[in-house]
Scaffold this motif. Sequence first.
Motif, PDB file in Angstrom:
ATOM      1  N   PHE A 194      30.339  16.716 -13.967  1.00 19.57           N
ATOM      2  CA  PHE A 194      31.037  17.881 -14.497  1.00 19.57           C
ATOM      3  C   PHE A 194      31.133  19.029 -13.492  1.00 19.57           C
ATOM      4  CE2 PHE A 194      28.592  16.064 -18.225  1.00 19.57           C
ATOM      5  CZ  PHE A 194      29.635  15.287 -18.678  1.00 19.57           C
ATOM      6  N   LYS A 195      30.867  18.714 -12.220  1.00 23.26           N
ATOM      7  CA  LYS A 195      30.801  19.772 -11.206  1.00 23.26           C
ATOM      8  C   LYS A 195      32.120  20.506 -11.020  1.00 23.26           C
ATOM      9  CE  LYS A 195      31.599  16.711  -7.196  1.00 23.26           C
ATOM     10  NZ  LYS A 195      31.920  15.520  -8.008  1.00 23.26           N
ATOM     11  N   ASP A 196      33.229  19.811 -11.209  1.00 26.00           N
ATOM     12  CA  ASP A 196      34.530  20.428 -10.974  1.00 26.00           C
ATOM     13  C   ASP A 196      35.180  20.964 -12.245  1.00 26.00           C
ATOM     14  OD1 ASP A 196      34.431  19.829  -8.213  1.00 26.00           O
ATOM     15  OD2 ASP A 196      35.117  17.784  -8.615  1.00 26.00           O
ATOM     16  N   THR A 197      34.497  20.829 -13.375  1.00 24.71           N
ATOM     17  CA  THR A 197      35.089  21.275 -14.642  1.00 24.71           C
ATOM     18  C   THR A 197      34.126  22.197 -15.390  1.00 24.71           C
ATOM     19  OG1 THR A 197      34.314  19.222 -15.694  1.00 24.71           O
ATOM     20  CG2 THR A 197      36.573  19.246 -14.873  1.00 24.71           C
ATOM     21  N   VAL A 198      33.211  21.616 -16.112  1.00 28.17           N
ATOM     22  CA  VAL A 198      32.310  22.389 -16.969  1.00 28.17           C
ATOM     23  C   VAL A 198      31.504  23.408 -16.177  1.00 28.17           C
ATOM     24  CG1 VAL A 198      30.403  22.243 -18.624  1.00 28.17           C
ATOM     25  CG2 VAL A 198      32.144  20.446 -18.567  1.00 28.17           C
ATOM     26  N   TYR A 199      31.030  22.994 -14.986  1.00 27.39           N
ATOM     27  CA  TYR A 199      30.136  23.850 -14.209  1.00 27.39           C
ATOM     28  C   TYR A 199      30.816  24.527 -13.024  1.00 27.39           C
ATOM     29  CZ  TYR A 199      26.666  21.023 -16.731  1.00 27.39           C
ATOM     30  OH  TYR A 199      25.920  20.394 -17.694  1.00 27.39           O
ATOM     31  N   ALA A 200      32.126  24.402 -12.909  1.00 30.26           N
ATOM     32  CA  ALA A 200      32.817  24.887 -11.712  1.00 30.26           C
ATOM     33  C   ALA A 200      32.551  26.373 -11.451  1.00 30.26           C
ATOM     34  CB  ALA A 200      34.314  24.625 -11.835  1.00 30.26           C
TER      35      ALA A 200
END
Length: 208
Positions: A194-200
Amino acid sequence: MFSKSLILALSLAGATAYTKKDREDAIKWITEEKGFPHLAAFDKMTPKMLKTVMTNYLNLVSPDALEFLTPLDLEVIWTATSAANNCEICLSFHAGALLGAEKPADEVATMAAGGVPKDPKMARLVIAAKYVLAHKGILLEREKLHLSSMGFSAEELVEVTFAVGQMTGLNLLYVHLIAEGVNIETFLKGAGPFKDTVYADELKKAEL
């Protein structure tokens, strides 16, 4: 027949109280002595369970634990297994381990998304792990033939099956803990799915 010693051990087994110091000692053992980061998930395990879980894990990743699979091979298998089981903590940790071993970021991202990398050595391990997972350890004859064409022996596939099973058990544990509210550490979020979405946004702020 069970031996008397085994029956006695089973009769004595059960929930026992532990102290604050027991927990502190267990955390100190895994972080200071074994060099692991202190994960929030560790605080949800009893001290004895934490030491048992991590002792088993450390035994598996020792250089001579298995005949065919190296510790790095295990990281590949465990990344693929954790992706299939959607375990964020395990997937992030093992994907991060591959990045730390200088595996290409795009290849690791492919595995984290459930795909098969281009690298032939990693690809064969990922495919084998997927087959083992598909039928809960059973391999169809055509799957065996396909894996044989990739150089797998029956003995190596036994080790792959064992490795997949061990990680699946840990996936169950850590998914349960996430569902119970365990937080995900920032360093794990940076290697996870989720590094590029939820946690970006969070990760961008952490870089500043």
